[in-house]
Scaffold this active site. Sequence first.
Site, short mmCIF file in Angstrom:
data_model
loop_
_atom_site.label_atom_id
_atom_site.label_comp_id
_atom_site.label_asym_id
_atom_site.label_seq_id
_atom_site.Cartn_x
_atom_site.Cartn_y
_atom_site.Cartn_z
N GLU A 156 9.95 67.42 46.14
CA GLU A 156 10.01 66.40 45.10
C GLU A 156 10.76 67.03 43.94
OE1 GLU A 156 9.07 63.43 45.56
OE2 GLU A 156 7.76 63.57 47.30
N CYS A 185 10.02 63.34 36.03
CA CYS A 185 11.15 63.36 36.97
C CYS A 185 11.79 61.99 37.03
CB CYS A 185 10.65 63.78 38.34
SG CYS A 185 9.13 62.95 38.78
#
Length: 522
Positions: free
Chosen positions: A244, A278
Amino acid sequence: MSAVISFPKKADEIISYNPATGAEVGRVENTSAEDVENAVEQARAVFQMWRTTSFATRRKFVMKAREIILAEMDDIALLISNESGKPIAEAFSMEIAPVLDLMQYFARRAEKLLKPRKINIGLYGLLGRTSKIVYQPLGVVAIIPAWNYPFSIPLGEAVMSLMAGNTVVLKPSELTPFIGLKIGEIFEKAGLPENVVQIVNGAGATGAALVEAAPDKIMFTGSVATGKRIAEAAAKNLTSVVLELGGKDAMIVFADANLELAADGAVWGAFCNSGQSCSSVERLYVEESAAAELTRKIVEKTKKLKQGAGDSVTTDIGAMSSERQLKIVADHVASFEKEGAKILTGGKSKDLFYEPTVISGANNSMRAMQEETFGPTLPIATFKIEAEAVKLANDSEFGLTASVWTRDLKKGRRVAEQIEAGTVCVNEVLYTHGIGQTPWGGFKNSGNGRTHGIEGLMELVQPQHIHVNKLAILPNAWWMPYGANAIETFKGFAKYFASGSLFQTAKLTPKLLKRIIELRKK
Ligand code: NAD
């Protein structure tokens, strides 16, 4: 990679600081490489017990851990705020609440989601064969998260791993070790058997030692550079890795959007957690005719945000988590200015507080429109037509999330499906990591694999195919010995059986009977 890292002979320590005040939160001992290896071994030993626990037992532990979090919610929120710098409001809304939801969801649903599944094997079924998939746990899951959502990301992944029957070794970020220890403490208080969840502490070297210790899966959250290093080191043991990684998420606003709502969404999407998400909005593309109005609204709203220490209930924007991150933001803002963009508000910092910064006149050729900023900046660029908006949004090495804002939902969905990103929202922004039922993960350099949702759960198990011959009385026609008749039969398989049609396969009967007689005679 990991081979070149040398480990300190004596255990050293990490000092955790409150980014808002610079005060020490505490010190923890670095786990030595040897102890990391031991932790993985212990996790592997206890896996044999944990994998046979019932879903009901696993559920009981997870729900108990949930109760503990609820009972200690205020203290946990304060710890998250103190160690990461984020506003206490966001510790509740973006960490505690979503992970509690994820916990109840997977505690209650994992059994159903992982239920053995029958496979329709077509004509083989007529031969008395059955196939089903059983989902087996993997073993030891290593969780290596970043510091930006230090509670919800690793805890969510730990819960999913446990519900799937795995044991866990978690190495929190070196910036947030006490939140990692808190996760361990919560499971301990919930009565989870020893070594089913273990916390090891340290920076990159400890993470590398964990990868080196050959766990059965690595769930990594962090930068592209570290992700590549981990994938390379993991390949040595063929350990599968979910990555990720970073994002440069685009927000596309059409002129027909609710501009008031889009402006609110942009401000939250770009500045929550000081832009250290993110999936933060890092590029806003607005249709030219609406650019002036949307920009004015965004600037007005940004100027009203209150920046301060995370533990104050009225703080909207906290401190950045580290000086390293603040320097990247300052560098990007300076490069925007140098390349001709205009700072409309913000652009200054004091200690680790960087002002929320709105920038107009940005375009994709600017360096800071391509590199991940991971800070409170909102650069605005314009487009004229739909196709241009899609092209601009896709002009990035990243593809984590994106959003499209329009009142025309048909157009919204059409545009969403053309964007190269793991999640695309229409009239929504950033928050779907908080919906544990939905998959999370990126296209392109934003990562590999998924966490959350059924797709994320599947990363934590290995499908096992169980195939049964219920009519085990005759040898198979394709077994030895071979010969002219066998070849003729196999040609018949190719022509008729492989058509998938029962009617066609019936033509094979005479050859098949001849072949069976031949096999019985041998
Ligand atoms: P980072 O890559 O510096 O560190 C992440 C983790 O990896 C830390 O725990 C670190 O100690 C560990 N690590 C470092 N070197 C290692 C090595 N060689 N082997 C094993 N482990 C090692 O990232 P960061 O600065 O902590 O986090 C910021 C990044 O995380 C941003 O790029 C952000 O976009 C990304 N992120 C992505 C998601 C997502 O879901 N895609 C979520 C949050 C953050």
